[in-house]
Design a protein around this motif. Structure first.
Motif, PDB file in Angstrom:
ATOM      1  N   LEU A  67      16.234 -76.227  28.677  1.00  0.00           N
ATOM      2  CA  LEU A  67      17.093 -77.213  28.008  1.00  0.00           C
ATOM      3  C   LEU A  67      16.489 -77.654  26.682  1.00  0.00           C
ATOM      4  O   LEU A  67      17.218 -77.837  25.694  1.00  0.00           O
ATOM      5  N   THR A  68      15.175 -77.819  26.649  1.00  0.00           N
ATOM      6  CA  THR A  68      14.507 -78.266  25.426  1.00  0.00           C
ATOM      7  C   THR A  68      14.584 -77.214  24.332  1.00  0.00           C
ATOM      8  O   THR A  68      14.889 -77.525  23.176  1.00  0.00           O
ATOM      9  N   GLN A  69      14.317 -75.956  24.695  1.00  0.00           N
ATOM     10  CA  GLN A  69      14.297 -74.908  23.685  1.00  0.00           C
ATOM     11  C   GLN A  69      15.686 -74.576  23.149  1.00  0.00           C
ATOM     12  O   GLN A  69      15.840 -74.238  21.974  1.00  0.00           O
ATOM     13  N   LEU A  70      16.693 -74.653  24.007  1.00  0.00           N
ATOM     14  CA  LEU A  70      18.059 -74.370  23.558  1.00  0.00           C
ATOM     15  C   LEU A  70      18.765 -75.608  23.005  1.00  0.00           C
ATOM     16  O   LEU A  70      19.841 -75.489  22.410  1.00  0.00           O
ATOM     17  N   ASP A  71      18.148 -76.795  23.209  1.00  0.00           N
ATOM     18  CA  ASP A  71      18.729 -78.059  22.728  1.00  0.00           C
ATOM     19  C   ASP A  71      20.138 -78.261  23.281  1.00  0.00           C
ATOM     20  O   ASP A  71      21.091 -78.531  22.555  1.00  0.00           O
ATOM     21  N   ILE A  72      20.273 -78.097  24.592  1.00  0.00           N
ATOM     22  CA  ILE A  72      21.564 -78.274  25.255  1.00  0.00           C
ATOM     23  C   ILE A  72      21.367 -79.135  26.493  1.00  0.00           C
ATOM     24  O   ILE A  72      20.242 -79.373  26.942  1.00  0.00           O
ATOM     25  N   GLY A  73      22.470 -79.611  27.062  1.00  0.00           N
ATOM     26  CA  GLY A  73      22.432 -80.405  28.280  1.00  0.00           C
ATOM     27  C   GLY A  73      22.630 -79.526  29.509  1.00  0.00           C
ATOM     28  O   GLY A  73      22.861 -78.313  29.406  1.00  0.00           O
ATOM     29  N   ILE A  74      22.589 -80.166  30.670  1.00  0.00           N
ATOM     30  CA  ILE A  74      22.717 -79.418  31.926  1.00  0.00           C
ATOM     31  C   ILE A  74      24.099 -78.775  32.046  1.00  0.00           C
ATOM     32  O   ILE A  74      24.229 -77.643  32.513  1.00  0.00           O
ATOM     33  N   ARG A  75      25.116 -79.481  31.606  1.00  0.00           N
ATOM     34  CA  ARG A  75      26.469 -78.910  31.688  1.00  0.00           C
ATOM     35  C   ARG A  75      26.570 -77.653  30.830  1.00  0.00           C
ATOM     36  O   ARG A  75      27.094 -76.630  31.294  1.00  0.00           O
ATOM     37  N   GLU A  76      26.093 -77.738  29.579  1.00  0.00           N
ATOM     38  CA  GLU A  76      26.165 -76.571  28.683  1.00  0.00           C
ATOM     39  C   GLU A  76      25.328 -75.411  29.243  1.00  0.00           C
ATOM     40  O   GLU A  76      25.730 -74.245  29.141  1.00  0.00           O
ATOM     41  N   TYR A  77      24.182 -75.757  29.830  1.00  0.00           N
ATOM     42  CA  TYR A  77      23.336 -74.720  30.436  1.00  0.00           C
ATOM     43  C   TYR A  77      24.071 -74.033  31.587  1.00  0.00           C
ATOM     44  O   TYR A  77      24.071 -72.796  31.687  1.00  0.00           O
ATOM     45  N   TYR A  78      24.694 -74.822  32.458  1.00  0.00           N
ATOM     46  CA  TYR A  78      25.398 -74.252  33.600  1.00  0.00           C
ATOM     47  C   TYR A  78      26.530 -73.331  33.155  1.00  0.00           C
ATOM     48  O   TYR A  78      26.718 -72.238  33.700  1.00  0.00           O
TER      49      TYR A  78
END
Length: 462
Positions: A67-78
């Protein structure tokens, strides 16, 4: 409301692995062919995992690192992760005893030639980018075969060069069961397993014409499943397309002709939408433009959804949310609007939204839909935001009429109350009643006077 990513935690452990060595060609394929379909977050997640595995065969880290490296939240990651899964680029396993531990196995993408031979992937990419950009990408990866008419092939075969006799070997040879790009299941084959396309109804309709079920070859069937999944084409419309693509004499269906007919029908409209919203613009840019025009956040969401969704899928989604279904009359009406109305698909979606959501009509009313479509066409409504403005005008007009009707109703009610209850009949009726009563008394008195005269005359004769 339950969200599918609610059980994910930043402290979850991710164990990264890969099924094969990934090359620069794999990366280029993901960026050029898969990224337009999956989105930038999914492609970034894929490349990040690959970067971890360039040096190590296995890497263990936490979800918070991703999440830190992609600068996204859990929803965007999922959403990014599940898109990789959907396109066969990532396999995900959950530990049986500890649900906070996940195993990721990175998969190689299809080779470009297999990607373009996969009907579903090719159609999805064409829908997203258009035929011109897809042709450019095909030419980039697949070079045309040079003509060898002036040459005679003298290439040696394996048996011509290598002396290998299997009888000299007693050891059994087992084929290594390793997944690779050649054994991957086609995307359209995966979708066909859960397809809701009614083949019996479809083929029975074709049998009424000159096309037999044998004309629907496995290749044509796969193509039909592809178009049904992409454009939500129902069985009746698919029959029409197949009949148009069939040869009159032989009854055979031409695959290229069917593709061209359906592309012309659907992509011709989506090109019109893309001309209004350039492909290079993302949702954030588009949202900024709409906000600058004074469009509210809720309206922006409606516009963005209308621009991304095909009309039939948009209609079907609304009807399902309302607990209804798309009738055959609505299907033909929508077909008529798409084919004849000089409106983009996004504008047609806003029109349906007005009738079914704003007016809360149970079905698409043909007369009303055609009336609005004609009005918008004559008013040169070219974009969904202009259609939203038109919807506001329609809504304000209807609300003003309702106010006037309510005002007139109140005025009549007050007039009746002030008049009282005694005057239950109009004045002419009351006057008539009084006059009739007066005339009857005079007639009665005259009649009695005649009787007295008669009696006097009779008594005088005596």
């Amino acid at each position: 409301m339950s969200y599918p990513w609610k059980n994910l935690r930043p402290k979850d452990t991710l164990i990264l692995n890969k099924s094969t060595v990934l090359s620069d060609l794999n990366v280029s394929t993901v960026l050029s062919l898969y990224q337009p379909l999956m989105g930038i977050n999914a492609a970034s997640l894929y490349l990040l995992i690959k970067e971890y595995l360039n040096v190590l065969d296995e890497k263990e880290l936490t979800l918070s690192d991703i999440l830190t490296q992609l600068d996204i939240g859990i929803r965007e990651y999922y959403e990014a992760r599940t898109r990789l899964e959907a396109y066969g680029l990532l396999k995900v396993f959950n530990h049986k005893e500890n649900e906070g531990i996940y195993l990721f196995i990175l998969e190689a993408p299809l080779a470009p030639i297999h990607f373009f031979n996969d009907t579903m992937l090719r159609m999805l990419l064409t829908e997203k980018l258009g035929e011109r950009l897809v042709s450019e990408r095909r030419e980039k990866f697949i070079k045309p075969v040079q003509s060898n008419d002036n040459y005679r092939e003298i290439t040696k075969s394996f048996q011509d060069v290598i002396n290998f006799n299997m009888e000299n070997y007693t050891e059994s040879f087992n084929v290594i069961d390793t997944p690779n790009e050649l054994t991957k299941t086609s995307l359209v084959d995966e979708i066909s397993k859960d397809s809701d396309f009614d083949w019996s109804f479809f083929t029975s309709g074709l049998n009424k014409h000159f096309i037999s079920s044998q004309a629907i070859t496995p290749e044509i069937k796969k193509l039909i499943e592809t178009f049904h999944s992409i454009y939500a084409i129902n069985e009746l419309d698919m029959q029409k397309f197949v009949l148009e693509a069939a040869d009159i004499t032989s009854g055979k269906v031409n695959e290229k002709t069917l593709t061209r007919i359906i592309h012309d029908h659907y992509l011709g409209k989506t090109k019109q939408v893309r001309s209004e919203t350039p492909a290079s613009q993302d949702d954030n840019t588009r949202s900024s433009q709409l906000r600058a025009k004074g469009i509210s956040r809720e309206e922006i969401e409606i516009i963005l959804h209308a621009e991304k969704t095909q009309p039939f899928a948009y209609l079907k989604s609304i009807k399902q949310q309302k607990g209804g279904y798309v009738s055959s009359n609505e299907t033909w009406l929508l077909k008529e609007l798409v084919e004849q109305a000089p409106l983009s698909t996004a504008v047609i979606n806003i029109l349906m939204n007005y009738i079914l959501v704003v007016k809360n009509a149970p079905t698409l009313e043909k007369n009303l839909a055609n009336k609005i479509a004609n009005d918008w066409a004559q008013s040169k409504v070219n974009s969904p935001e202009e259609a939203i403005i038109k919807v506001k005008e329609l809504y304000d007009s209807v609300r003003e009429k309702n106010k006037q009707t309510q005002s007139q109703t109140r005025s009549k009610s007050k007039y009746k109350q002030s008049s009282g209850r005694k005057e239950t009949l109009p004045s002419w009726a009351s006057e008539s009643e009084q006059t009739d009563e007066k005339i009857s008394k005079e007639e009665e008195e005259a009649f009695r006077e005649k009787l007295r005269k008669i009696r006097k005359q009779k008594s005088g004769d005596d």
